[in-house]
Design a protein around this motif. Structure first.
Motif, short mmCIF file in Angstrom:
data_model
loop_
_atom_site.label_atom_id
_atom_site.label_comp_id
_atom_site.label_asym_id
_atom_site.label_seq_id
_atom_site.Cartn_x
_atom_site.Cartn_y
_atom_site.Cartn_z
N CYS A 121 -10.18 -12.44 14.40
CA CYS A 121 -10.47 -12.74 15.81
C CYS A 121 -11.69 -11.95 16.23
O CYS A 121 -12.07 -10.96 15.60
CB CYS A 121 -9.27 -12.40 16.70
SG CYS A 121 -8.75 -10.68 16.64
N LYS A 122 -12.33 -12.41 17.29
CA LYS A 122 -13.49 -11.72 17.84
C LYS A 122 -13.29 -11.48 19.33
O LYS A 122 -12.58 -12.24 20.00
CB LYS A 122 -14.77 -12.54 17.61
CG LYS A 122 -15.24 -12.56 16.17
CD LYS A 122 -16.58 -13.27 16.04
CE LYS A 122 -17.10 -13.23 14.61
NZ LYS A 122 -18.41 -13.91 14.48
N VAL A 123 -13.92 -10.44 19.83
CA VAL A 123 -13.83 -10.11 21.25
C VAL A 123 -14.66 -11.10 22.06
O VAL A 123 -15.87 -11.24 21.85
CB VAL A 123 -14.34 -8.67 21.51
CG1 VAL A 123 -14.38 -8.38 23.01
CG2 VAL A 123 -13.45 -7.66 20.79
N SER A 124 -14.01 -11.83 22.96
CA SER A 124 -14.72 -12.70 23.90
C SER A 124 -15.19 -11.91 25.11
O SER A 124 -16.31 -12.08 25.59
CB SER A 124 -13.82 -13.86 24.36
OG SER A 124 -13.68 -14.82 23.35
N LEU A 171 -8.48 -7.44 27.66
CA LEU A 171 -9.19 -7.82 26.45
C LEU A 171 -8.86 -9.28 26.12
O LEU A 171 -7.68 -9.65 26.07
CB LEU A 171 -8.76 -6.92 25.29
CG LEU A 171 -9.40 -7.17 23.92
CD1 LEU A 171 -10.91 -6.93 23.97
CD2 LEU A 171 -8.76 -6.25 22.87
N ILE A 172 -9.88 -10.10 25.92
CA ILE A 172 -9.67 -11.49 25.54
C ILE A 172 -10.29 -11.72 24.17
O ILE A 172 -11.47 -11.40 23.93
CB ILE A 172 -10.28 -12.46 26.57
CG1 ILE A 172 -9.58 -12.27 27.92
CG2 ILE A 172 -10.12 -13.91 26.10
CD1 ILE A 172 -10.08 -13.19 29.01
N LEU A 173 -9.46 -12.23 23.26
CA LEU A 173 -9.86 -12.46 21.88
C LEU A 173 -9.90 -13.96 21.60
O LEU A 173 -9.12 -14.72 22.17
CB LEU A 173 -8.87 -11.80 20.92
CG LEU A 173 -8.61 -10.30 21.13
CD1 LEU A 173 -7.43 -9.85 20.28
CD2 LEU A 173 -9.85 -9.48 20.80
N ARG A 174 -10.78 -14.36 20.73
CA ARG A 174 -10.80 -15.75 20.30
C ARG A 174 -10.57 -15.81 18.80
O ARG A 174 -11.04 -14.93 18.05
CB ARG A 174 -12.12 -16.44 20.68
CG ARG A 174 -13.35 -15.91 19.97
CD ARG A 174 -14.60 -16.68 20.44
NE ARG A 174 -15.79 -16.29 19.69
CZ ARG A 174 -16.57 -15.27 19.99
NH1 ARG A 174 -16.28 -14.52 21.04
NH2 ARG A 174 -17.64 -15.00 19.26
N THR A 175 -9.86 -16.82 18.37
CA THR A 175 -9.57 -17.03 16.95
C THR A 175 -10.25 -18.31 16.50
O THR A 175 -10.59 -19.17 17.32
CB THR A 175 -8.06 -17.14 16.71
OG1 THR A 175 -7.53 -18.19 17.53
CG2 THR A 175 -7.35 -15.83 17.08
N PRO A 176 -10.46 -18.49 15.20
CA PRO A 176 -11.03 -19.74 14.70
C PRO A 176 -10.15 -20.93 15.09
O PRO A 176 -8.92 -20.79 15.20
CB PRO A 176 -11.05 -19.53 13.17
CG PRO A 176 -11.06 -18.05 12.98
CD PRO A 176 -10.24 -17.50 14.11
N PRO A 177 -10.75 -22.10 15.32
CA PRO A 177 -9.97 -23.27 15.74
C PRO A 177 -8.83 -23.62 14.80
O PRO A 177 -7.82 -24.17 15.24
CB PRO A 177 -11.02 -24.39 15.77
CG PRO A 177 -12.32 -23.69 15.96
CD PRO A 177 -12.19 -22.38 15.25
N THR A 178 -8.98 -23.29 13.53
CA THR A 178 -7.93 -23.61 12.54
C THR A 178 -6.91 -22.49 12.38
O THR A 178 -6.04 -22.57 11.51
CB THR A 178 -8.58 -23.91 11.18
OG1 THR A 178 -9.36 -22.77 10.77
CG2 THR A 178 -9.47 -25.14 11.26
#
Length: 324
Positions: free
Chosen positions: A99-102, A114-121
Motif C-alpha cells: 500500500c502507499k500513503v495517499s 492516514l489514508i492508504l491506497r492498495t493496488p486495484p487487484t
C-alpha cells in the motif's frame, strides 16, 4: 501432531496443530472464530472446552468444562469447543498486500488521519468494523479501519503514543506515496443483521470502527435507531465533527459526547462514557451494543450493561490493547 477440533453449536471442524494456537489453526482453515487482539489481553476469544485438553502459553493445562482463550491455547488432543463462528466472514482471506500513503493529516493535536491506497487487484474485502495490521520499517501495529467503502482507500485513525515505535515513524513528516504493507482483514467486529436499535460506545480512537460501521448503516439507509456515545479525556481530544453532522442530518442518529476529566471548558456530559448510557436507559434489554476502546472500559461496561438487562449475546466489542 494434528488434532481434530470441533466447534459447537455450528458443528464444523478443522485440523489443529499442537504447535499452533487454536485460533490460528481455525483462521488458516478459513474458519473465523470470534477474536480481536490475538494476544490474550481482550478476552473476546474466550470459549468453553467441552471435551479434550489444551495448554496455554504459560503451560497451564485445561480440560473439560474450563474456559480458554483460543488465541493463547494449543490443543493437546482432539477438542470440542463451544465458540462463536461467523459464516459472514467465510469468504475472507487474510493476506499481506502493498500500500502507499495517499494522505496523512493531523485530525487533532495527537491523532493522525492516514489514508492508504492498495493496488486495484489487492482489495482486502473488509467489513466495516474490522482492522488491519500495518507494517512499516520493521514495525507492525494493529489499527481499525475507519471507513466503509474500500474504493476510498483504507482510512486509519492513529493516536500519537509517546516514545512509540510506530508513532515515531508516522508522526515524523510522513510523505505521500510512502510504501508500506498491510495485512488483513482481521477481527470479528462488524454489524450483525438485526432490526434492534444500536448503541455504539467508543473511547478515544475507538471511534474509528464506529465511523466505518455508521457509514455503512447510513449507506444502506438503515432505519435502526443509532446512538453514538464517544468518550474523551478533554474537549480538545474530539477529532471529528461527523457524529454531530450525522445527528443533525438523520433523525435516527443520536450523538452523545462525554468528557471524563474536570475540563472547565466543557459544558456537556461528564464522567465515564458508559455511565452516560446507564443514565439514559432504564433497561438495555432491547439493544445491540458495539463497544470499542480500552480493555478496562470494555470490561467495566460489559459488566454494568449485563446488570442492566443487556443479553451477553447482544454485546460486541473490540479492545484496543496498548503497544509501543
Amino acid at each position: 501432531m494434528s488434532h481434530i477440533i470441533k466447534i459447537f453449536p455450528s458443528s464444523i471442524e478443522f485440523s489443529g496443530k499442537d504447535d499452533e494456537s487454536i485460533l490460528d489453526s481455525a483462521l488458516s482453515a478459513g474458519i473465523h472464530l470470534e477474536h480481536s487482539c490475538k494476544n490474550g489481553d481482550c478476552g473476546v476469544c474466550e470459549s468453553e472446552l467441552l471435551a479434550g485438553s489444551a495448554v496455554d502459553a504459560e503451560g497451564k493445562l485445561y480440560g473439560e468444562g474450563d474456559r480458554i482463550l483460543t488465541c493463547n491455547c494449543k490443543p493437546r488432543s482432539s477438542l470440542e469447543l463451544h465458540a462463536h463462528y461467523f459464516p459472514e466472514l467465510a469468504g475472507q482471506v487474510k493476506r499481506v498486500v502493498p500500500c502507499k500513503v495517499s494522505s496523512a493529516m493531523m485530525a487533532s493535536h495527537d491523532v493522525l488521519k492516514l489514508i492508504l491506497r492498495t493496488p486495484p487487484t489487492s482489495k482486502t474485502g473488509f467489513l466495516p468494523g474490522q482492522y488491519i495490521n500495518l507494517q512499516f520499517k520493521g514495525v507492525t501495529r494493529s489499527y481499525s479501519i475507519a471507513n466503509a467503502n474500500e474504493n476510498d482507500g483504507i482510512e486509519l485513525h492513529i493516536r500519537n503514543v509517546p516514545n512509540g515505535q510506530m508513532s515515531s515513524l508516522l508522526f515524523d513528516a510522513l510523505q505521500e506515496n510512502t510504501l508500506m504493507r498491510l495485512e488483513g482483514p482481521c477481527g470479528t467486529f462488524f454489524i450483525r443483521s438485526s432490526e434492534r436499535p444500536i448503541i455504539f460506545l467508543a473511547g478515544g480512537t475507538g471511534f474509528a470502527p464506529v465511523k466505518a460501521m455508521v457509514e455503512q448503516l447510513l449507506a444502506d439507509k438503515s432505519k435502526r435507531e443509532i446512538y453514538i456515545y464517544w468518550g474523551m479525556p478533554t474537549a480538545k481530544d474530539f477529532y471529528s465533527d461527523l457524529p454531530s453532522e450525522w445527528s443533525s442530518t438523520f433523525d435516527n442518529v443520536h450523538f452523545i459526547p462525554v468528557v471524563s476529566s474536570n475540563d472547565d471548558s466543557w459544558v456537556g456530559r461528564k464522567g465515564f462514557v458508559h455511565h452516560a448510557i446507564m443514565e439514559d436507559f432504564n433497561s438495555l434489554e432491547s439493544f445491540d451494543i458495539y463497544a470499542c476502546g480500552s480493555p478496562l472500559m470494555i470490561d467495566a461496561s460489559k459488566k454494568d450493561f449485563i446488570a442492566n438487562n443487556l443479553s451477553v449475546d447482544n454485546f460486541y466489542s473490540d479492545a484496543f490493547t496498548a503497544s509501543k
